[in-house]
Design a protein around this motif. Structure first.
Motif, PDB file in Angstrom:
ATOM      1  N   ASN A 208       0.709  -1.187  -0.001  1.00 37.85           N
ATOM      2  CA  ASN A 208       0.024  -0.045   0.026  1.00 37.85           C
ATOM      3  C   ASN A 208       0.808   1.135  -0.026  1.00 37.85           C
ATOM      4  N   SER A 209       1.743   1.271   0.877  1.00 40.80           N
ATOM      5  CA  SER A 209       2.485   2.605   1.073  1.00 40.80           C
ATOM      6  C   SER A 209       4.137   1.957   1.554  1.00 40.80           C
ATOM      7  N   MET A 210       5.040   2.878   1.090  1.00 43.62           N
ATOM      8  CA  MET A 210       6.551   2.664   1.572  1.00 43.62           C
ATOM      9  C   MET A 210       6.924   4.143   2.169  1.00 43.62           C
ATOM     10  N   GLY A 211       7.520   4.360   3.161  1.00 46.36           N
ATOM     11  CA  GLY A 211       7.933   5.496   3.597  1.00 46.36           C
ATOM     12  C   GLY A 211       8.998   5.357   4.485  1.00 46.36           C
ATOM     13  N   TRP A 212       9.695   6.692   5.062  1.00 45.57           N
ATOM     14  CA  TRP A 212      10.683   7.073   5.669  1.00 45.57           C
ATOM     15  C   TRP A 212      10.210   7.880   7.167  1.00 45.57           C
ATOM     16  N   TYR A 213      10.609   7.060   8.293  1.00 44.85           N
ATOM     17  CA  TYR A 213      10.428   7.943   9.238  1.00 44.85           C
ATOM     18  C   TYR A 213      11.875   8.208   9.868  1.00 44.85           C
ATOM     19  N   ARG A 214      12.095   9.144  10.944  1.00 46.42           N
ATOM     20  CA  ARG A 214      13.284   9.423  11.856  1.00 46.42           C
ATOM     21  C   ARG A 214      13.110   9.572  13.115  1.00 46.42           C
TER      22      ARG A 214
ATOM     23  N   GLU B 176       9.275  10.332  13.829  1.00 48.44           N
ATOM     24  CA  GLU B 176       8.402  10.991  13.223  1.00 48.44           C
ATOM     25  C   GLU B 176       8.151  10.596  11.477  1.00 48.44           C
ATOM     26  N   LEU B 177       7.307  10.956  10.933  1.00 44.03           N
ATOM     27  CA  LEU B 177       7.266  10.650   9.337  1.00 44.03           C
ATOM     28  C   LEU B 177       7.903  11.589   8.802  1.00 44.03           C
ATOM     29  N   VAL B 178       8.874  11.096   7.747  1.00 44.73           N
ATOM     30  CA  VAL B 178       9.441  12.221   7.102  1.00 44.73           C
ATOM     31  C   VAL B 178       8.618  12.246   5.637  1.00 44.73           C
ATOM     32  N   ALA B 179       8.637  11.053   4.908  1.00 42.74           N
ATOM     33  CA  ALA B 179       8.052  11.292   3.889  1.00 42.74           C
ATOM     34  C   ALA B 179       7.576   9.723   3.439  1.00 42.74           C
ATOM     35  N   SER B 180       6.355   9.760   2.670  1.00 41.56           N
ATOM     36  CA  SER B 180       5.774   8.352   2.160  1.00 41.56           C
ATOM     37  C   SER B 180       5.133   8.496   0.691  1.00 41.56           C
TER      38      SER B 180
ATOM     39  N   THR C 244       2.829  11.402  -2.876  1.00 40.01           N
ATOM     40  CA  THR C 244       3.541  11.389  -1.606  1.00 40.01           C
ATOM     41  C   THR C 244       3.194  12.577  -0.780  1.00 40.01           C
ATOM     42  N   THR C 245       3.699  12.365   0.640  1.00 39.04           N
ATOM     43  CA  THR C 245       3.580  13.061   1.544  1.00 39.04           C
ATOM     44  C   THR C 245       4.759  13.338   2.140  1.00 39.04           C
ATOM     45  N   TYR C 246       4.945  14.609   2.665  1.00 41.37           N
ATOM     46  CA  TYR C 246       6.193  15.091   3.278  1.00 41.37           C
ATOM     47  C   TYR C 246       5.947  15.794   4.722  1.00 41.37           C
ATOM     48  N   ALA C 247       6.689  15.511   5.659  1.00 41.47           N
ATOM     49  CA  ALA C 247       6.998  16.450   6.640  1.00 41.47           C
ATOM     50  C   ALA C 247       7.193  17.911   6.345  1.00 41.47           C
ATOM     51  N   ASP C 248       6.480  18.944   6.728  1.00 38.94           N
ATOM     52  CA  ASP C 248       6.624  20.198   6.700  1.00 38.94           C
ATOM     53  C   ASP C 248       8.283  20.691   6.764  1.00 38.94           C
ATOM     54  N   SER C 249       8.790  19.974   7.640  1.00 35.96           N
ATOM     55  CA  SER C 249      10.178  20.480   7.805  1.00 35.96           C
ATOM     56  C   SER C 249      11.072  20.135   6.515  1.00 35.96           C
ATOM     57  N   VAL C 250      10.762  19.210   5.972  1.00 35.92           N
ATOM     58  CA  VAL C 250      11.716  18.584   4.653  1.00 35.92           C
ATOM     59  C   VAL C 250      11.156  18.983   3.379  1.00 35.92           C
ATOM     60  N   LYS C 251       9.845  19.231   3.313  1.00 38.65           N
ATOM     61  CA  LYS C 251       9.335  19.888   1.923  1.00 38.65           C
ATOM     62  C   LYS C 251      10.275  20.823   1.143  1.00 38.65           C
ATOM     63  N   GLY C 252      10.330  20.213  -0.051  1.00 40.28           N
ATOM     64  CA  GLY C 252      11.283  21.200  -1.023  1.00 40.28           C
ATOM     65  C   GLY C 252      12.938  20.957  -0.826  1.00 40.28           C
ATOM     66  N   ARG C 253      12.886  20.098   0.266  1.00 38.71           N
ATOM     67  CA  ARG C 253      14.395  19.548   0.256  1.00 38.71           C
ATOM     68  C   ARG C 253      14.628  18.052   0.032  1.00 38.71           C
ATOM     69  N   PHE C 254      13.779  17.130   0.465  1.00 41.68           N
ATOM     70  CA  PHE C 254      13.666  15.789   0.201  1.00 41.68           C
ATOM     71  C   PHE C 254      12.663  15.312  -0.772  1.00 41.68           C
ATOM     72  N   THR C 255      13.050  14.374  -1.594  1.00 40.70           N
ATOM     73  CA  THR C 255      12.222  13.726  -2.612  1.00 40.70           C
ATOM     74  C   THR C 255      12.378  12.188  -2.263  1.00 40.70           C
ATOM     75  N   ILE C 256      11.117  11.568  -2.175  1.00 41.03           N
ATOM     76  CA  ILE C 256      10.678  10.211  -2.161  1.00 41.03           C
ATOM     77  C   ILE C 256      10.227   9.721  -3.363  1.00 41.03           C
ATOM     78  N   SER C 257      11.047   8.729  -3.718  1.00 36.88           N
ATOM     79  CA  SER C 257      10.593   7.780  -5.004  1.00 36.88           C
ATOM     80  C   SER C 257      10.612   6.347  -4.859  1.00 36.88           C
ATOM     81  N   ARG C 258       9.871   5.704  -5.878  1.00 35.54           N
ATOM     82  CA  ARG C 258       9.856   4.188  -5.356  1.00 35.54           C
ATOM     83  C   ARG C 258      10.121   3.578  -6.792  1.00 35.54           C
ATOM     84  N   ASP C 259      10.737   2.383  -6.705  1.00 30.83           N
ATOM     85  CA  ASP C 259      10.624   1.343  -7.987  1.00 30.83           C
ATOM     86  C   ASP C 259       9.580   0.279  -7.511  1.00 30.83           C
TER      87      ASP C 259
END
Length: 120
Positions: free
Chosen positions: A32-38, A46-50, A57-72
């Motif tokens: 269903n989903s994959m993501g990163w927490y820290r 806390e959720l970083v991105a999923s 995709t969903t991003y934490a406000d603190s990382v928007k514009g800096r982090f990018t999540i992708s999936r194969d």
């Protein structure tokens, strides 16, 4: 049994970049989903991105514009490209997979974590 293996953490100076990878192995019927927490010392995880199956995709406000999540999807692998890193990004980063097994039972899996340290 599903295993998540993370790689790519390390030490980087502020402003630098790192790319995390997480490969899922084992029998997964539906992802269903994959993501990163820290989790930083003394703080809650806390959720970083999923990213979900349709690519949204969903991003934490603190990382928007800096982090990018992708999936194969074909390889059940998820990536986190982290740019413009800040010292406050330092934490153990955990990969997460949410899906269904062959009995359509909801399963949630975690990786062992990879340390990211950003020096000022």
């Amino acid at each position: 049994q599903v295993q998540l293996v993370e790689s790519g953490g390390g030490l980087v100076q502020a402003g630098g970049s790192l790319r995390l990878s997480c490969a899922a192995s084992g029998t997964i019927f539906i992802v269903n989903s994959m993501g990163w927490y820290r989790q930083a010392p003394g703080k809650q995880r806390e959720l970083v991105a999923s990213i979900i199956s349709d690519g949204r995709t969903t991003y934490a406000d603190s990382v928007k514009g800096r982090f990018t999540i992708s999936r194969d999807n074909g390889r059940n692998t998820v990536y986190l490209q982290m740019n413009s890193l800040k010292p406050e990004d330092s934490a153990v980063y955990y990969c997460n997979l949410d899906g269904l097994d062959r009995t359509l039972t909801i399963r949630n899996y975690w990786g062992q974590g990879t340390q990211v340290t950003v020096s000022s």
